[in-house]
Design an enzyme around this catalytic site. Structure first.
Site, PDB file in Angstrom:
ATOM      1  N   GLY A  10      38.840   2.354  21.543  1.00  0.00           N
ATOM      2  CA  GLY A  10      37.789   3.073  22.265  1.00  0.00           C
ATOM      3  C   GLY A  10      38.062   3.164  23.754  1.00  0.00           C
ATOM      4  N   ARG A  38      40.399   9.557  15.578  1.00  0.00           N
ATOM      5  CA  ARG A  38      40.612   8.980  16.917  1.00  0.00           C
ATOM      6  C   ARG A  38      42.073   8.595  17.117  1.00  0.00           C
ATOM      7  NH1 ARG A  38      36.383   5.138  20.195  1.00  0.00           N
ATOM      8  NH2 ARG A  38      35.425   6.972  21.079  1.00  0.00           N
ATOM      9  N   THR A  88      29.786  -3.110  19.823  1.00  0.00           N
ATOM     10  CA  THR A  88      28.685  -4.018  19.470  1.00  0.00           C
ATOM     11  C   THR A  88      27.402  -3.378  19.990  1.00  0.00           C
ATOM     12  OG1 THR A  88      29.144  -5.156  21.545  1.00  0.00           O
ATOM     13  CG2 THR A  88      30.033  -6.152  19.555  1.00  0.00           C
ATOM     14  N   PRO A  89      26.957  -2.301  19.336  1.00  0.00           N
ATOM     15  CA  PRO A  89      25.784  -1.580  19.853  1.00  0.00           C
ATOM     16  C   PRO A  89      24.512  -2.413  19.740  1.00  0.00           C
ATOM     17  CG  PRO A  89      26.471  -0.723  17.703  1.00  0.00           C
ATOM     18  CD  PRO A  89      27.478  -1.753  18.096  1.00  0.00           C
ATOM     19  N   SER A 128      35.276  -7.287  23.433  1.00  0.00           N
ATOM     20  CA  SER A 128      33.950  -6.655  23.357  1.00  0.00           C
ATOM     21  C   SER A 128      32.958  -7.526  24.115  1.00  0.00           C
ATOM     22  CB  SER A 128      33.480  -6.559  21.911  1.00  0.00           C
ATOM     23  OG  SER A 128      34.403  -5.888  21.118  1.00  0.00           O
ATOM     24  N   ASN A 221      27.007  -7.061  34.710  1.00  0.00           N
ATOM     25  CA  ASN A 221      26.398  -5.755  34.436  1.00  0.00           C
ATOM     26  C   ASN A 221      24.915  -5.747  34.801  1.00  0.00           C
ATOM     27  OD1 ASN A 221      28.627  -4.339  33.671  1.00  0.00           O
ATOM     28  ND2 ASN A 221      28.376  -4.665  31.477  1.00  0.00           N
ATOM     29  N   LEU A 224      24.551  -5.473  38.616  1.00  0.00           N
ATOM     30  CA  LEU A 224      24.871  -4.124  39.109  1.00  0.00           C
ATOM     31  C   LEU A 224      23.712  -3.177  38.808  1.00  0.00           C
ATOM     32  CD1 LEU A 224      28.615  -3.887  38.003  1.00  0.00           C
ATOM     33  CD2 LEU A 224      27.769  -3.951  40.354  1.00  0.00           C
ATOM     34  N   CYS A 273      27.074   0.296  28.544  1.00  0.00           N
ATOM     35  CA  CYS A 273      26.972  -1.146  28.801  1.00  0.00           C
ATOM     36  C   CYS A 273      25.669  -1.613  29.437  1.00  0.00           C
ATOM     37  CB  CYS A 273      28.132  -1.581  29.683  1.00  0.00           C
ATOM     38  SG  CYS A 273      29.684  -1.530  28.784  1.00  0.00           S
ATOM     39  N   LYS A 276      22.408  -1.844  27.235  1.00  0.00           N
ATOM     40  CA  LYS A 276      22.683  -2.728  26.095  1.00  0.00           C
ATOM     41  C   LYS A 276      22.816  -4.180  26.559  1.00  0.00           C
ATOM     42  CE  LYS A 276      26.872  -3.258  24.738  1.00  0.00           C
ATOM     43  NZ  LYS A 276      28.226  -3.304  24.236  1.00  0.00           N
TER      44      LYS A 276
HETATM   45  C1  UDX Z   1      33.454  -1.590  23.109  1.00  0.00           C
HETATM   46  C2  UDX Z   1      32.098  -2.264  23.037  1.00  0.00           C
HETATM   47  O1  UDX Z   1      31.128  -1.277  22.785  1.00  0.00           O
HETATM   48  C3  UDX Z   1      31.714  -2.959  24.299  1.00  0.00           C
HETATM   49  O2  UDX Z   1      30.600  -3.792  24.054  1.00  0.00           O
HETATM   50  C4  UDX Z   1      32.786  -3.831  24.760  1.00  0.00           C
HETATM   51  O3  UDX Z   1      32.498  -4.315  26.036  1.00  0.00           O
HETATM   52  C5  UDX Z   1      34.136  -3.168  24.707  1.00  0.00           C
HETATM   53  O4  UDX Z   1      34.375  -2.521  23.478  1.00  0.00           O
HETATM   54  P1  UDX Z   1      34.066   0.858  23.876  1.00  0.00           P
HETATM   55  O5  UDX Z   1      35.548   0.700  23.866  1.00  0.00           O
HETATM   56  O6  UDX Z   1      33.437   1.715  24.912  1.00  0.00           O
HETATM   57  O7  UDX Z   1      33.385  -0.547  24.065  1.00  0.00           O
HETATM   58  O8  UDX Z   1      33.555   1.271  22.430  1.00  0.00           O
HETATM   59  P2  UDX Z   1      34.007   2.518  21.543  1.00  0.00           P
HETATM   60  O9  UDX Z   1      34.583   3.570  22.397  1.00  0.00           O
HETATM   61  O10 UDX Z   1      32.864   2.793  20.644  1.00  0.00           O
HETATM   62  O11 UDX Z   1      35.230   1.920  20.713  1.00  0.00           O
HETATM   63  C6  UDX Z   1      35.120   1.020  19.679  1.00  0.00           C
HETATM   64  C7  UDX Z   1      36.132   1.428  18.608  1.00  0.00           C
HETATM   65  O12 UDX Z   1      36.166   0.408  17.594  1.00  0.00           O
HETATM   66  C8  UDX Z   1      35.808   2.749  17.893  1.00  0.00           C
HETATM   67  O13 UDX Z   1      36.894   3.630  18.019  1.00  0.00           O
HETATM   68  C9  UDX Z   1      35.577   2.332  16.441  1.00  0.00           C
HETATM   69  O14 UDX Z   1      36.030   3.296  15.504  1.00  0.00           O
HETATM   70  C10 UDX Z   1      36.381   1.052  16.351  1.00  0.00           C
HETATM   71  N1  UDX Z   1      35.970   0.155  15.270  1.00  0.00           N
HETATM   72  C11 UDX Z   1      34.670  -0.153  15.096  1.00  0.00           C
HETATM   73  C12 UDX Z   1      36.935  -0.388  14.430  1.00  0.00           C
HETATM   74  O15 UDX Z   1      38.117  -0.087  14.552  1.00  0.00           O
HETATM   75  N2  UDX Z   1      36.533  -1.246  13.443  1.00  0.00           N
HETATM   76  C13 UDX Z   1      35.229  -1.554  13.230  1.00  0.00           C
HETATM   77  O16 UDX Z   1      34.918  -2.310  12.303  1.00  0.00           O
HETATM   78  C14 UDX Z   1      34.257  -0.996  14.092  1.00  0.00           C
HETATM   79  C1  UDX Z   2      29.911  -0.569  34.069  1.00  0.00           C
HETATM   80  C2  UDX Z   2      30.454  -1.672  34.991  1.00  0.00           C
HETATM   81  O1  UDX Z   2      30.598  -1.154  36.328  1.00  0.00           O
HETATM   82  C3  UDX Z   2      31.788  -2.190  34.484  1.00  0.00           C
HETATM   83  O2  UDX Z   2      32.240  -3.281  35.280  1.00  0.00           O
HETATM   84  C4  UDX Z   2      31.624  -2.628  33.032  1.00  0.00           C
HETATM   85  O3  UDX Z   2      32.877  -3.028  32.507  1.00  0.00           O
HETATM   86  C5  UDX Z   2      31.051  -1.521  32.173  1.00  0.00           C
HETATM   87  O4  UDX Z   2      29.816  -1.055  32.743  1.00  0.00           O
HETATM   88  P1  UDX Z   2      30.422   2.027  33.715  1.00  0.00           P
HETATM   89  O5  UDX Z   2      29.157   2.004  32.913  1.00  0.00           O
HETATM   90  O6  UDX Z   2      31.638   2.630  33.112  1.00  0.00           O
HETATM   91  O7  UDX Z   2      30.825   0.533  34.141  1.00  0.00           O
HETATM   92  O8  UDX Z   2      30.157   2.820  35.093  1.00  0.00           O
HETATM   93  P2  UDX Z   2      29.447   2.447  36.482  1.00  0.00           P
HETATM   94  O9  UDX Z   2      30.264   3.033  37.548  1.00  0.00           O
HETATM   95  O10 UDX Z   2      29.126   1.005  36.597  1.00  0.00           O
HETATM   96  O11 UDX Z   2      28.091   3.286  36.438  1.00  0.00           O
HETATM   97  C6  UDX Z   2      27.044   2.980  35.520  1.00  0.00           C
HETATM   98  C7  UDX Z   2      25.860   3.885  35.775  1.00  0.00           C
HETATM   99  O12 UDX Z   2      25.222   3.582  37.005  1.00  0.00           O
HETATM  100  C8  UDX Z   2      26.226   5.370  35.858  1.00  0.00           C
HETATM  101  O13 UDX Z   2      25.249   6.140  35.181  1.00  0.00           O
HETATM  102  C9  UDX Z   2      26.208   5.645  37.342  1.00  0.00           C
HETATM  103  O14 UDX Z   2      25.983   6.993  37.662  1.00  0.00           O
HETATM  104  C10 UDX Z   2      25.060   4.762  37.764  1.00  0.00           C
HETATM  105  N1  UDX Z   2      25.070   4.409  39.202  1.00  0.00           N
HETATM  106  C11 UDX Z   2      26.109   3.702  39.725  1.00  0.00           C
HETATM  107  C12 UDX Z   2      23.990   4.763  40.010  1.00  0.00           C
HETATM  108  O15 UDX Z   2      23.030   5.381  39.540  1.00  0.00           O
HETATM  109  N2  UDX Z   2      24.011   4.396  41.328  1.00  0.00           N
HETATM  110  C13 UDX Z   2      25.033   3.685  41.882  1.00  0.00           C
HETATM  111  O16 UDX Z   2      24.974   3.383  43.088  1.00  0.00           O
HETATM  112  C14 UDX Z   2      26.127   3.331  41.050  1.00  0.00           C
END
Ligand code: UDX
Ligand code: UDX
Length: 456
Positions: A10, A38, A88-89, A128, A221, A224, A273, A276
């Site tokens: 992912g 994918r 891990t939704p 995760s 998280n 932030l 993130c 959640k």
């Molecule tokens: C994931 C988690 O959501 C997050 O909590 C964690 O911090 C990092 O990993 P992300 O990579 O954004 O984040 O998730 P996603 O893009 O949904 O990728 C997860 C992948 O795992 C999917 O491609 C899904 O198909 C795969 N998967 C899921 C498996 O290969 N096996 C499974 O049993 C379930």
């Molecule tokens: C976040 C954390 O930053 C990262 O460390 C963790 O691994 C995953 O979660 P991400 O969700 O990819 O990363 O993006 P981030 O840049 O943190 O933004 C999160 C949300 O906050 C976005 O919707 C962004 O637009 C919003 N945001 C960010 C604001 O509304 N205001 C700000 O000043 C900064």
């Protein structure tokens, strides 16, 4: 030379493994996923996620020491180090529904590892974001049965942000590695640290206990997100007074104790993130008998939902309390710029609320239209997805900017204004545009946290 495996291709697994492959050419890195489509896209030049700079890193390493496929059992059998990066939704059913993390994929993956590992020693790296104490549960699963493999579980949360993943991976503020408090655990943590030490200065690699590492990810998280909710709450106060949130953010951000980042008022934070992880942190506090702490963190999410609703209410109110039959063009649908990811984007509730008023919603986004369609597939109403931004704005009553794509600053707003219905409104949910200029062109401009510029 080790065989490194990542389960879950992912947003986290794909970029992280590409970076390890690039910097550790002596190791072989394999990424597997249950999702065949994918994996096919990871093996093409049309990657399944849009991330600036990612394709270049993948092209440098793919087929050399970076491989993508779906044979999960076969890959586990050959692996020395296994990163687990499955999703891990938030749980949608049963105990803790709407708050706790849904651990079913993670547990299934643990059992797959137990069943298929063949090497005498295997390090399992939890990537995760998981509830605190999950590594312990994983170790218990891996120690059950009579596998001849000796497993060590290490927590190594990922801090990359989407849109800047490659930069964040190349130059992380810190790498956190939590190991079990025994000799085997220390050795495993050091092995993982050695991987990162190929490109990360050693003083930025922190070794902690497993639980501290797991909790640090949730808290980073939460903190932030809390900054954004704090600023967003003050943006409402600014709108009622003469203050300007941009000036306030700048003034407080110059205090080095506060710092300038994450003080940008917005229509609401999104992404897979923040929501959640805070809900999960709050659930943990409740579980451990700390209702006040649980409520404190839950309020960060409540303010976020309120802020998106406030943005919507403003549109409704300013358009004479009726949106029925009016066209509202959403500029952006992704949860932030430079990503096609729409998970938990504030665009989703905004769109639902607009449709609830019988508005006609036109959605534009340079990278997220494919995901926007999926997010809204069950929403009944007049919603269209338009690739050309000028076409999207043609005849619209209002523009609502949700995502701060650079290109929205460069648009020909004279041309857009001429094609819109009069009076034309623009609601800037990111304070991203040049408001004075828009006002001069003839728009009624509604920024966040500052006085509107109205012709009527
Ligand atoms: C994931 C988690 O959501 C997050 O909590 C964690 O911090 C990092 O990993 P992300 O990579 O954004 O984040 O998730 P996603 O893009 O949904 O990728 C997860 C992948 O795992 C999917 O491609 C899904 O198909 C795969 N998967 C899921 C498996 O290969 N096996 C499974 O049993 C379930
Ligand atoms: C976040 C954390 O930053 C990262 O460390 C963790 O691994 C995953 O979660 P991400 O969700 O990819 O990363 O993006 P981030 O840049 O943190 O933004 C999160 C949300 O906050 C976005 O919707 C962004 O637009 C919003 N945001 C960010 C604001 O509304 N205001 C700000 O000043 C900064």
């Amino acid at each position: 030379m080790s065989n490194i495996l990542c389960i879950g291709a992912g947003y986290v697994g794909g970029p992280t493994m590409a970076m390890i492959a690039k910097n550790c050419p002596e190791h072989s890195v394999t990424v597997v996923d249950i999702n065949q489509e994918r994996i096919e896209r990871w093996n093409s030049n049309d990657l399944p996620i849009f991330e600036p700079g990612l394709l270049e890193v993948v092209q440098q390493t793919r087929g050399k020491n970076l491989f993508f496929h779906t044979d999960i059992a076969g890959a586990i059998a050959e692996a020395d180090i296994i990163f687990v990066s499955v999703n891990t939704p938030t749980k949608k059913f049963g105990e803790g529904a709407g708050k706790a993390a849904d651990m079913q994929y993670w547990e299934k993956t643990s059992r797959d590892i137990l069943q298929n590992s063949r090497k005498p020693e295997v390090i399992v790296v939890e990537k995760s974001t998981l509830p605190v104490r999950t590594a312990e549960a994983m170790a218990r699963i891996l120690e059950s049965g009579n596998s001849s493999t000796r497993f060590s579980v290490v927590s190594n949360p990922e801090f990359l942000a989407e849109g800047t993943a490659i930069q964040d991976l190349a130059n992380p503020d810190r790498v956190l590695i939590g190991g079990e408090e025994n000799e085997n655990g220390h050795k495993a943590a050091k092995t993982v640290a050695e991987l990162y030490a190929h490109w990360v200065p050693r003083e930025r690699i922190l070794l902690t206990s497993v639980w501290s590492s797991e909790l640090s990810k949730l808290v980073a998280n939460a903190m932030l997100a809390q900054r954004i909710s704090s600023v967003n709450s003050i943006s409402a106060l600014c709108e009622r007074t003469e203050a300007d949130i941009t000036e306030v953010s700048r003034a407080i951000g110059m205090d080095t104790r506060i710092g300038a980042k994450f003080l940008q008022a917005s229509v609401g934070f999104g992404g897979s993130c923040f929501r959640k992880d805070i809900l999960h942190l709050s659930y943990l506090c409740e579980y451990y008998g700390l209702p006040e702490v649980a409520d404190y963190w839950a309020s960060v999410v409540r303010i976020n939902e309120w802020q998106t609703d406030r943005f919507f209410q403003n549109i409704l109110h300013e358009l004479f309390n009726t949106l029925a039959g009016k066209t509202i063009t959403m500029l952006g649908f992704a949860f932030k710029q430079d990503t096609g990811d729409t998970r938990d984007s504030p665009a989703i509730p905004l769109c639902e609320k607009l449709v609830g008023e019988n508005a006609r919603v036109r959605i534009h986004d340079p990278k997220a239209l494919e995901n926007a369609r999926i997010e809204l597939k069950n929403l009944k109403g007049d919603v269209s997805f338009v690739e050309d931004v000028y076409e999207a704005a043609d005849g619209a009553h209002a523009l609502a900017l949700v995502t701060q794509w650079d290109e929205y600053r460069e648009l020909d707003y004279e041309k857009i204004h001429q094609a819109m219905a009069e009076p034309a409104f623009i609601f800037d949910g990111r304070n991203h545009l040049d408001h004075d200029k828009l006002y001069e062109i003839g728009f009624n401009v509604f920024p966040l946290g500052k006085s509107p510029l109205k012709h009527i």
